[in-house]
Scaffold this motif. Sequence first.
Motif, PDB file in Angstrom:
ATOM      1  N   TYR A   7       1.096 -12.541  -0.643  1.00 12.16           N
ATOM      2  CA  TYR A   7       0.485 -11.429   0.079  1.00 12.16           C
ATOM      3  C   TYR A   7      -0.947 -11.229  -0.378  1.00 12.16           C
ATOM      4  O   TYR A   7      -1.228 -11.127  -1.572  1.00 12.16           O
ATOM      5  CB  TYR A   7       1.289 -10.133  -0.118  1.00 12.16           C
ATOM      6  CG  TYR A   7       0.743  -9.044   0.770  1.00 12.16           C
ATOM      7  CD1 TYR A   7       0.861  -9.132   2.153  1.00 12.16           C
ATOM      8  CD2 TYR A   7       0.059  -7.954   0.246  1.00 12.16           C
ATOM      9  CE1 TYR A   7       0.329  -8.168   2.988  1.00 12.16           C
ATOM     10  CE2 TYR A   7      -0.479  -6.973   1.082  1.00 12.16           C
ATOM     11  CZ  TYR A   7      -0.336  -7.098   2.448  1.00 12.16           C
ATOM     12  OH  TYR A   7      -0.880  -6.148   3.275  1.00 12.16           O
ATOM     13  N   THR A  56       2.013   1.209  -0.233  1.00  5.97           N
ATOM     14  CA  THR A  56       2.789   0.844   0.961  1.00  5.97           C
ATOM     15  C   THR A  56       2.944  -0.671   1.051  1.00  5.97           C
ATOM     16  O   THR A  56       4.023  -1.195   1.302  1.00  5.97           O
ATOM     17  CB  THR A  56       2.059   1.343   2.226  1.00  5.97           C
ATOM     18  OG1 THR A  56       1.806   2.727   2.077  1.00  5.97           O
ATOM     19  CG2 THR A  56       2.877   1.088   3.469  1.00  5.97           C
ATOM     20  N   ARG A  57       1.825  -1.366   0.835  1.00  5.03           N
ATOM     21  CA  ARG A  57       1.851  -2.829   0.988  1.00  5.03           C
ATOM     22  C   ARG A  57       2.623  -3.525  -0.126  1.00  5.03           C
ATOM     23  O   ARG A  57       3.449  -4.400   0.121  1.00  5.03           O
ATOM     24  CB  ARG A  57       0.408  -3.349   0.992  1.00  5.03           C
ATOM     25  CG  ARG A  57      -0.248  -3.130   2.318  1.00  5.03           C
ATOM     26  CD  ARG A  57      -1.710  -2.880   2.185  1.00  5.03           C
ATOM     27  NE  ARG A  57      -2.061  -1.813   3.132  1.00  5.03           N
ATOM     28  CZ  ARG A  57      -3.131  -1.819   3.866  1.00  5.03           C
ATOM     29  NH1 ARG A  57      -4.000  -2.778   3.765  1.00  5.03           N
ATOM     30  NH2 ARG A  57      -3.354  -0.832   4.712  1.00  5.03           N
ATOM     31  N   ALA A  75       6.321  -2.892   0.286  1.00  7.19           N
ATOM     32  CA  ALA A  75       6.890  -3.670   1.395  1.00  7.19           C
ATOM     33  C   ALA A  75       7.076  -5.126   0.956  1.00  7.19           C
ATOM     34  O   ALA A  75       8.075  -5.770   1.273  1.00  7.19           O
ATOM     35  CB  ALA A  75       5.991  -3.583   2.624  1.00  7.19           C
ATOM     36  N   PHE A  76       6.118  -5.625   0.190  1.00  8.06           N
ATOM     37  CA  PHE A  76       6.217  -7.000  -0.294  1.00  8.06           C
ATOM     38  C   PHE A  76       7.395  -7.153  -1.260  1.00  8.06           C
ATOM     39  O   PHE A  76       8.184  -8.098  -1.153  1.00  8.06           O
ATOM     40  CB  PHE A  76       4.897  -7.403  -0.963  1.00  8.06           C
ATOM     41  CG  PHE A  76       4.836  -8.843  -1.387  1.00  8.06           C
ATOM     42  CD1 PHE A  76       4.799  -9.858  -0.439  1.00  8.06           C
ATOM     43  CD2 PHE A  76       4.824  -9.194  -2.725  1.00  8.06           C
ATOM     44  CE1 PHE A  76       4.752 -11.196  -0.823  1.00  8.06           C
ATOM     45  CE2 PHE A  76       4.774 -10.526  -3.119  1.00  8.06           C
ATOM     46  CZ  PHE A  76       4.735 -11.527  -2.167  1.00  8.06           C
ATOM     47  N   GLU A 129      10.006  -5.263  -1.408  1.00  6.34           N
ATOM     48  CA  GLU A 129      11.232  -5.099  -0.620  1.00  6.34           C
ATOM     49  C   GLU A 129      11.597  -6.419   0.075  1.00  6.34           C
ATOM     50  O   GLU A 129      12.754  -6.828   0.115  1.00  6.34           O
ATOM     51  CB  GLU A 129      10.960  -4.007   0.416  1.00  6.34           C
ATOM     52  CG  GLU A 129      12.141  -3.589   1.256  1.00  6.34           C
ATOM     53  CD  GLU A 129      11.681  -2.567   2.304  1.00  6.34           C
ATOM     54  OE1 GLU A 129      11.313  -1.453   1.920  1.00  6.34           O
ATOM     55  OE2 GLU A 129      11.661  -2.915   3.494  1.00  6.34           O
ATOM     56  N   MET A 130      10.565  -7.077   0.577  1.00  6.75           N
ATOM     57  CA  MET A 130      10.782  -8.359   1.248  1.00  6.75           C
ATOM     58  C   MET A 130      11.335  -9.393   0.262  1.00  6.75           C
ATOM     59  O   MET A 130      12.266 -10.131   0.580  1.00  6.75           O
ATOM     60  CB  MET A 130       9.445  -8.824   1.810  1.00  6.75           C
ATOM     61  CG  MET A 130       9.506 -10.025   2.683  1.00  6.75           C
ATOM     62  SD  MET A 130       7.863 -10.316   3.367  1.00  6.75           S
ATOM     63  CE  MET A 130       7.295 -11.537   2.234  1.00  6.75           C
TER      64      MET A 130
END
Lengths: 261, 441
Positions: free
Chosen positions: B410, B426-427, B430-431, B433-434
């Motif tokens: 990312y 946020t980013r 999300a990363f 979590e992915m």
Amino acid sequence: MITAGVDLGTQSVKVIILKDGAVIGRGKAFSGFDPAKAAEQAMDEALTRANLSLGDLSHVTATGASMALAPKADSTVSMMGADAKAGVFLFPKARTIIDVGAEEARAVRCDDRGVMVEFVVNERCAAGAGAFIEAMARALEVKLEEMGPLSLKAERASPINASCVIFGESDVVTLIHRQESKPEIARAVFDAMADRISSMVHRLGVNPDVVLLGGVAKDAGFVASLKRKLDIDVLIPEFPEFAGALGAALIAASKAERSQK
Amino acid sequence: MISQQKKYMIEISQKEIEELRNSVKATSRKVMAENIARMKKTSKNRPKAMEYFDEVADLFGKREKEIQAAKESGKKVIGYMCLFAPTEMILAADAIPVRVNSGWYDTSKLGDRVVPVEVCPVIRSTIGAKMIGLSPYLELSDALISVLTCDGMTKLGEILSDYKPVWAMPIPRVKDLPQSLRFWREGLLTVKGQIEALTGNKITRKKLKSAIEKTQKATKAFRRLQELRKGNPVIMGRDAMLVNQTYMWDDITRWTEKTEALCDELEEKVRRKEWSCSLDAPRVMVTGTPMIWPDNWKLPTLVEEGTPQGVLVADELCSSERLLYDPVGVDEWTMDDMLNAIGERYLMASTCPCFTSKDGNADRINWMLNKIKEWNVQGVIYYVVRGCMSYAMEYTRIKKVLDGINIPVYYLDTEYTREDVGQMKTRVEAFLEMLTARIDI
């Protein structure tokens, strides 16, 4: 099994109540200064429509920029994770999901289970998102909802800068001074946004089924520009602004299922 | 006589300098204390040996006073910006090496008065720190070695020469041409002369040998620490980064001893299975622009305090794992051979994107592939500050390589500012979590 998804967006809070894979309630409230209160309002509305009370919910998952403020959430999921889940649920063949909200635009690539494998976010600027249309509508002295229909009347677009809301606005003022027509300027605004978003999507690779979610998906002007830029059809669900809440409710369902086992 | 006129720097009143220095220093003290408190809170079973590094991390503390005292007894201090400055030669001349790159967010805004905001914030912040005399190590330096790597570093040396003697060291940007190493070696000889002239100490064969042995020992301890991060997490990434980074200003012999002691404790923890975080935490590597203490702790903090929590197990940063990973490999202890070994260690081993070769920066790719495999990395965060062109441009190639081995990467761009933490969170989350979702399946 009944679960709920709460999407605490920058402009509004959306709630979805899901029962065995079917939506049975929706609620929406403006975030304002107190997103937690707005979330309660939206939740009340959704529960009333579904004829349920809070105690009937097995699991509540929150998402959105203010997800940390969600009252009574059992878990959270990122906005990108929620988009992926909702996109594949609504359109099983979709692998690229775009979400354009008020302050942020995102694109997510996912697998067939709706698990995201890659994402991009517009970089620290609202120029690719809904707030940009609002600012430009103000400059053109038209209502926000008139921007789309107006742009569709244009034969061509005037070039503007969409790397920044502020610069974009001053470009629009220049065009107004040059006496370009309003439809052409409106189209320029959507083209500029679509330009930014399509380059984000191209970084992920364009898969045949592309889904557009988020409040801006309701804007016909933006949708036309995006389809032109991507040169493919874009799938849009009936309630695109509720997609984040839907994704969260779906994730809530799988979490509740897992904990039952 | 050199003109008193400054080439770049603007004039600020003594009163403003003092006000700014006091306010930035106060903020910095708060940031350092908060970072350490959070690191203590995040890590389960945090090693006791970390206490030493917590203390030496205080940029306005014990180490500043030590260097001050050493200077008063006649020692010289030689500062450097990029890693290529030959530390061994500085040590051999009985001088103190310190790295002076700035990690203060607030001083980057001051740097804006001298250079445009488009310039890399590491550079702007270092300029700002100099404007208000904030950095003890920069202030205490008698001379600076400025290795001409990226554009920002090249001009930074020029700007700092408004205050201090700056020795510019040109470095060949194509590593594998036959003349490159020769050219670099000539530069080393020049800087050797400069060091000797400043300190009045001759760099003899014996002294250089003992200096090389000193950094070889440091490298050994350093590598031992990184090795311990291969298995289940026994130390949080932020703690390891802090240990690595204090090498830039600490006394090298003492740093080596303390790092060895830390590793002893960590090995004991491995035996007792006392891990620093959940074994489910995704294993992350960071690469890109250097992250410098204390303000630049934003990304590691977001990763290790995120929901879900991640753990940094490796990095490819010149402010951390690249500092000491490569030893000076000497065959025979002749002056000639030692100079060759120093030349090779600094030039050939570097994975900095300022270099290219027949195969571009293949060395960086190999470093990353090796780290990913050996350290069992599950995702990479590619960190770039605005204006850091070389790292930004290499992203495309790195991403292709990582895509090829199915490792998510990312690209995270940021600035020297605290205001974007929310968006970064946020980013990053999300990363993470992915990565977690990938591990789950």
